[in-house]
Design an enzyme around this catalytic site. Structure first.
Site, PDB file in Angstrom:
ATOM      1  N   ARG A 188       0.848  -1.194   0.000  1.00  0.00           N
ATOM      2  CA  ARG A 188       0.000   0.000   0.000  1.00  0.00           C
ATOM      3  C   ARG A 188       0.887   1.248   0.000  1.00  0.00           C
ATOM      4  O   ARG A 188       1.967   1.252   0.591  1.00  0.00           O
ATOM      5  CB  ARG A 188      -0.855  -0.041   1.267  1.00  0.00           C
ATOM      6  CG  ARG A 188      -1.820   1.122   1.492  1.00  0.00           C
ATOM      7  CD  ARG A 188      -2.934   1.083   0.522  1.00  0.00           C
ATOM      8  NE  ARG A 188      -4.105   1.863   0.985  1.00  0.00           N
ATOM      9  CZ  ARG A 188      -5.008   2.365   0.171  1.00  0.00           C
ATOM     10  NH1 ARG A 188      -4.897   2.202  -1.135  1.00  0.00           N
ATOM     11  NH2 ARG A 188      -6.048   3.025   0.642  1.00  0.00           N
TER      12      ARG A 188
ATOM     13  N   THR B  23     -10.367   0.473  -8.776  1.00  0.00           N
ATOM     14  CA  THR B  23      -9.261  -0.414  -8.434  1.00  0.00           C
ATOM     15  C   THR B  23      -9.269  -1.537  -9.468  1.00  0.00           C
ATOM     16  O   THR B  23     -10.112  -1.561 -10.340  1.00  0.00           O
ATOM     17  CB  THR B  23      -9.499  -0.913  -6.992  1.00  0.00           C
ATOM     18  OG1 THR B  23      -9.576   0.227  -6.146  1.00  0.00           O
ATOM     19  CG2 THR B  23      -8.451  -1.839  -6.481  1.00  0.00           C
TER      20      THR B  23
ATOM     21  N   THR C 245      -4.217  -0.687  -7.142  1.00  0.00           N
ATOM     22  CA  THR C 245      -5.010   0.508  -7.424  1.00  0.00           C
ATOM     23  C   THR C 245      -4.175   1.777  -7.554  1.00  0.00           C
ATOM     24  O   THR C 245      -3.065   1.853  -7.028  1.00  0.00           O
ATOM     25  CB  THR C 245      -6.061   0.716  -6.310  1.00  0.00           C
ATOM     26  OG1 THR C 245      -6.954   1.760  -6.674  1.00  0.00           O
ATOM     27  CG2 THR C 245      -5.411   1.043  -4.985  1.00  0.00           C
TER      28      THR C 245
ATOM     29  N   ASN D 207      -6.258   4.335  -6.806  1.00  0.00           N
ATOM     30  CA  ASN D 207      -7.391   4.887  -6.078  1.00  0.00           C
ATOM     31  C   ASN D 207      -8.480   5.319  -7.056  1.00  0.00           C
ATOM     32  O   ASN D 207      -9.253   4.486  -7.491  1.00  0.00           O
ATOM     33  CB  ASN D 207      -7.001   6.021  -5.138  1.00  0.00           C
ATOM     34  CG  ASN D 207      -8.090   6.277  -4.110  1.00  0.00           C
ATOM     35  OD1 ASN D 207      -8.777   5.363  -3.694  1.00  0.00           O
ATOM     36  ND2 ASN D 207      -8.263   7.520  -3.708  1.00  0.00           N
TER      37      ASN D 207
ATOM     38  N   SER E 194      -7.871   1.064   3.576  1.00  0.00           N
ATOM     39  CA  SER E 194      -8.394   0.620   2.281  1.00  0.00           C
ATOM     40  C   SER E 194      -9.540  -0.354   2.486  1.00  0.00           C
ATOM     41  O   SER E 194      -9.663  -0.978   3.539  1.00  0.00           O
ATOM     42  CB  SER E 194      -7.286  -0.063   1.487  1.00  0.00           C
ATOM     43  OG  SER E 194      -7.805  -0.696   0.336  1.00  0.00           O
ATOM     44  N   SER E 195     -10.362  -0.500   1.426  1.00  0.00           N
ATOM     45  CA  SER E 195     -11.402  -1.538   1.425  1.00  0.00           C
ATOM     46  C   SER E 195     -10.991  -2.763   0.618  1.00  0.00           C
ATOM     47  O   SER E 195     -11.765  -3.715   0.509  1.00  0.00           O
ATOM     48  CB  SER E 195     -12.704  -0.982   0.823  1.00  0.00           C
ATOM     49  OG  SER E 195     -13.253  -0.002   1.660  1.00  0.00           O
TER      50      SER E 195
ATOM     51  N   GLY F 242     -13.933  -1.610  -6.727  1.00  0.00           N
ATOM     52  CA  GLY F 242     -15.250  -1.115  -6.360  1.00  0.00           C
ATOM     53  C   GLY F 242     -15.266  -0.229  -5.134  1.00  0.00           C
ATOM     54  O   GLY F 242     -16.329   0.006  -4.547  1.00  0.00           O
TER      55      GLY F 242
END
Length: 567
Positions: free
Chosen positions: A103, A376, A394, A396, A447-448, A468
């Site tokens: 990340r 992403t 990603t 973002n 993050s998701s 998503g």
């Protein structure tokens, strides 16, 4: 959950009789590609082919991960990247599991209030558009760390086909044509000079990436340090600073990817292995699945009123916790064991009723919210040796910060927007964050992303994930449930209509024109607000399912240009 024997007959009859408007794709499209040995499912066929070819040459899933990730940087600049970051979860053939966090990080010169003006209000677009939005990229560090620890082929064999693809070029799809056209005004706003994406590209045109090819050639020659300490690092820092950013050579040289212990939990007879913080994916997925586990979803039926109610109410509670507790584990102490414990989650669902919707304002920590970009990309890989990876990467937002370094050939992320610029104020994805996700130098933003691997009977069962933004967690959840509870194959599970709730805003987003009108009306009567307008697409899931005969079925999401390739 105990399955009822008549359910299969009921589902068969129901699927055969339901109205055509309730399906996303025709029934004959429901079975995905089936292969015996290995498979890659990604956002572009060019990347999937390169990953599959690497394994055909004797490489393993980790070699294919390196090649696929970098091929997506060429073939899918919308989200594939050198200028972003991501997460990967793996399961080796011997059952060993692990995950890597590559990340992005906040630059050393970051401050908690860097996106606020003198009135303490968020400055529009500062965290989403242009150089101040950029987090220190992690992708190159991530793929080289994976290769060093788990790869088997020389790096030259992995990067050469990617470099060839960049020189040869990639054919524009209709969906890509539309995306480029849509974002061109922002490209012109973010960049001082004209960029390659300012041209009027049409479907079937070929875009060549010679500058990106040259960057990859230097990385091939000089390794990971080329990006973080070499000429590429110097050119990148110069470009960012000339455009008003704060990333320095020191920021790049200090960046390291981090190996982390995955979040693991059980659901019925499945073992779910997913990403830990700074991804919220694994914790939220565990919370939701443990909250819904006591309910007979299979008896309620797929996308029935009761199933949607149970899942929505669990999502509401998990997302409220997400925004309050979760952040970078190197900066924030998090009560993860408690958050995913049965005692805590049973208490969280104790006030749920089928008669009436809960209100998000009544769910604790209801004065903060989360936002995160939809753009992403995810890929899943299984190799001929039985290793599996699930990786989500990603920039973002779509094309990240929209800032494109023409000399190096890639877009840069706008990942700084995933921090809580101002706790309690939603980000670009409507997600609300708290102090746990506030900005600090060298901190990773929440993050998701939810790259996930599922075991059944101590054996690999599926690998799955999706882009998503805030809908990632719920899309992964529904895909797993579609296979496990509702007996779908992987392609059918991926195709199925999806819905989403994220605590705030207090609404169920559903894909338009694919849900039963009766179900929608019943939900409205119980007090749920249904939003069909803002959710044309919820996730683009790419997954692989192990079938009973040990062959693999790919699920490539037709909501995008996604493709499964294998042998």
């Amino acid at each position: 959950m105990q399955k009822q024997t008549y359910l299969v007959l009921f589902l068969f009859f129901f699927i055969g009789c339901k109205k055509p408007t309730q399906t996303v794709l025709k029934k004959e499209s429901y079975q995905g590609l089936i292969t015996k040995n290995a498979m890659v499912v990604s956002a572009r066929i060019e990347a999937s082919k390169i990953g599959s070819t690497i394994m055909k040459k004797g490489g393993n899933a980790f070699d294919a991960m390196v090649a696929t990730e970098l091929a997506l940087a060429v073939a899918y600049p919308f989200a594939g990247n050198l200028g972003g970051g991501g997460f990967m979860v793996y399961r080796k053939a011997n059952g060993e599991i692990g995950s890597i966090d590559y990340r992005e990080k906040a630059p050393l010169a970051s401050t908690k209030n860097m996106f606020l003006n003198s009135n303490n209000d968020i400055i529009p677009e500062k965290s989403t558009l242009g150089a101040m939005a950029i987090g220190v990229p992690g992708t190159i560090a991530g793929v080289f760390a994976v290769h060093e620890k788990l790869g088997s082929l020389p790096i030259k064999e992995l990067l050469t086909p990617v470099i060839e693809l960049a020189y040869k070029g990639v054919v524009v799809t209709k969906k890509q044509e539309e995306r480029i056209k849509f974002y061109q005004p922002l490209f012109r706003k973010a960049n001082k000079d004209s960029i390659i994406f300012d041209k009027q590209w049409k479907a079937n045109d070929t875009i060549k990436y010679p500058a990106l090819a040259k960057t990859l050639e230097r990385i091939l020659k000089n390794g990971r340090d080329e990006f973080y300490k070499g000429l590429t690092a110097k050119l990148l820092v110069k470009f960012i600073q000339e455009n008003g950013g704060i990333i320095t050579e020191d920021d790049l040289s200090k960046y390291q990817a981090v190996w982390r212990t995955p979040i693991s939990f059980t659901y019925d007879d499945l073992k779910i292995i997913s990403m830990p913080p700074p991804s919220s994916g694994g914790v939220c997925l565990a919370q939701i699945m443990k909250m819904i586990e006591p309910y007979e979803l299979d008896a309620y039926g797929h996308n029935s009123t009761k199933s949607i109610q149970v899942i929505t109410e669990a999502e509401r509670r998990a997302y409220a916790d997400r925004s309050y507790y979760l952040g970078d584990p190197d900066f924030v102490k998090m009560p993860i064991k408690t958050l995913i414990s049965e005692a805590y989650l049973n208490k969280r669902m104790s006030n749920f009723s089928f008669e009436k919707a809960s209100l998000s304002s009544d769910v604790t920590h209801g004065n903060i919210q989360i936002i995160e970009s939809d753009e992403t990309t995810h890929y899943s890989i299984v190799d001929q040796f039985g290793n599996a990876i699930s990786a989500t990467t990603t920039l973002n937002g779509a094309y990240g910060s929209k800032l494109y370094c023409s000399e190096l050939g890639f877009f840069l992320n706008n990942e700084m927007d995933d921090f809580s610029s101002k706790p309690g104020v939603p980000n670009m994805f409507g997600l609300i964050g708290a102090e746990a996700n506030s900005i600090a130098p060298e901190k990773r933003m929440l993050s998701s992303m939810t790259p996930t691997i599922v075991e059944k009977n101590n054996a690999l069962y599926m690998t799955v994930g999706t882009p998503g933004g805030s809908t990632i967690i719920t899309s992964v959840l529904q895909t797993i449930l579609n296979v496990h509870e509702f007996k779908m194959g992987m392609q059918e599970a991926v195709n199925a209509p999806r819905f989403h709730h994220q605590w705030l805003p207090d609404e169920i987003r559903i894909e338009p024109k694919v849900f039963d009108k009766l179900v929608i009306n019943q939900l409205k009567k119980r007090g749920y607000y249904i939003n069909e307008k803002d959710s044309p697409i919820i996730g683009k899931v790419d997954g692989i399912l192990v079938l009973k005969d040990k062959s693999y079925e790919g699920g490539a999401d037709k909501r995008g240009d996604d493709a499964a390739v294998g042998f």
